[in-house]
Design an enzyme around this catalytic site. Sequence first.
Site, short mmCIF file in Angstrom:
data_model
loop_
_atom_site.label_atom_id
_atom_site.label_comp_id
_atom_site.label_asym_id
_atom_site.label_seq_id
_atom_site.Cartn_x
_atom_site.Cartn_y
_atom_site.Cartn_z
CD GLU A 170 25.36 19.13 49.94
OE1 GLU A 170 26.44 18.68 50.41
OE2 GLU A 170 25.15 20.34 49.77
CG ASN A 216 18.41 20.85 49.76
OD1 ASN A 216 17.79 21.42 48.88
ND2 ASN A 216 19.48 21.38 50.35
CG HIS A 258 25.08 26.13 45.73
ND1 HIS A 258 25.01 27.36 46.36
CD2 HIS A 258 24.69 25.21 46.65
CE1 HIS A 258 24.61 27.18 47.61
NE2 HIS A 258 24.40 25.89 47.81
CD GLU A 289 21.70 24.70 50.16
OE1 GLU A 289 22.92 24.91 49.93
OE2 GLU A 289 21.28 23.71 50.78
CG ASP A 291 25.35 30.62 45.76
OD1 ASP A 291 25.53 29.68 44.94
OD2 ASP A 291 25.73 30.53 46.94
#
Length: 395
Positions: A170, A216, A258, A289, A291
């Site tokens: 990030e 990432n 996400h 990651e 979701d």
Amino acid sequence: MRIKRWIATGAVAIATVGALNTLPASAGHPYNPADQSLRNLGLRHDLYMGTAVSMAALNDAADPRYRELVASEFSTVTAENEMKWESLEPTRGTYNWGPADELIAFAKQNNQRVRGHVLVWHNQLPGWLTTGVNDGSITTEQLREILRNHITTVVKHFKGKIWQWDVVNEAVSDPWDTPSTLHYKGFWAQHLGPDYIADAFRWARAADPKALLFYNDYNIEAFGSGDPANDKTQFVYDMAKSLLAQRVPIDGVGSQGHLGTQYGNYDTLQVAAALKKFAGLGLATAFTEVDVRSQLTEAVQNGDSNEINPRLQASAANYSVLLQACLADRHCLSFTVWGFTDKHSWVPNWFGNEGMANIYDENYQPKRAYNLMKGDLIYTGPPYVLPRIPQKPRK
């Protein structure tokens, strides 16, 4: 499970595919691929299906189902917090390896690969580091040396045990940040400038020549409108291209995934196009990651199926979009969900009025998203889905 590559062992791969489709009936019951785990179905494509792991939940003797599902449903695991800097080095020079080593041992016992998360991030840093920089007791030169030493120490400790490292996490801003023009953000860019990114990859490679090294980030699932000032995916693509031009040993780009059902999000073709473009640089990709959260309106909390069902369906569709795109690109090596059960989800604590983000509910019942992912893994294959292309660590 350390799976032999399809390209190198075609007979093994063919046997795996055949097993999924032609296993003989047992005790009068025909083989049903829907009874297989995500882990086993992923083997058909040499794709590693993974989850983030909470060590507290994994070690909860009163909740054995969590541990059982981590072991049976997934072929790769990621420490949710135990490999972050504040957890590994809470006191300067003193490392707490125990919980992370425990996850490594669990993965080895269950024939799973491990994604290392994360070496360099501006969040979850130890207080001694941020305080020292803020009060001037740690100089810029010392900070760079501290970063180099941390990366080297951590990567060497886990050398040979980590498949993919999230080296830098990030580092890029969002269009709604200040300033709105995309830029390198956070603690490390502020104090060391953007060159820390190339340094981090070089230090990590020196410490472990065989681990795959990833950048990432979130909100890079697809390219945007084409305006480079607002297109975070384009910014990351240009960054990766520049790093490669400098011979920086970056091996892959991880898209976190996400998502939220209240947003427009993407379709499979948009996401596949982004993966293909990164692959064009010679990079591996991964979803790291995943979701898909939903707003917990009053009606949802009161059990109104008219509000709950559309959210469950939208969540499942978003999981499926990302998985289909990954399956469509041979350079996409793994698909990791950020926790698999709503019982241990980070979403409600972070977003407040949002939840329902995972593929199992709070009672470990599989949701529509889980079954749709299974369908994607079962009903896709050649000629549109081909074996993975192994990524060799860049020298």
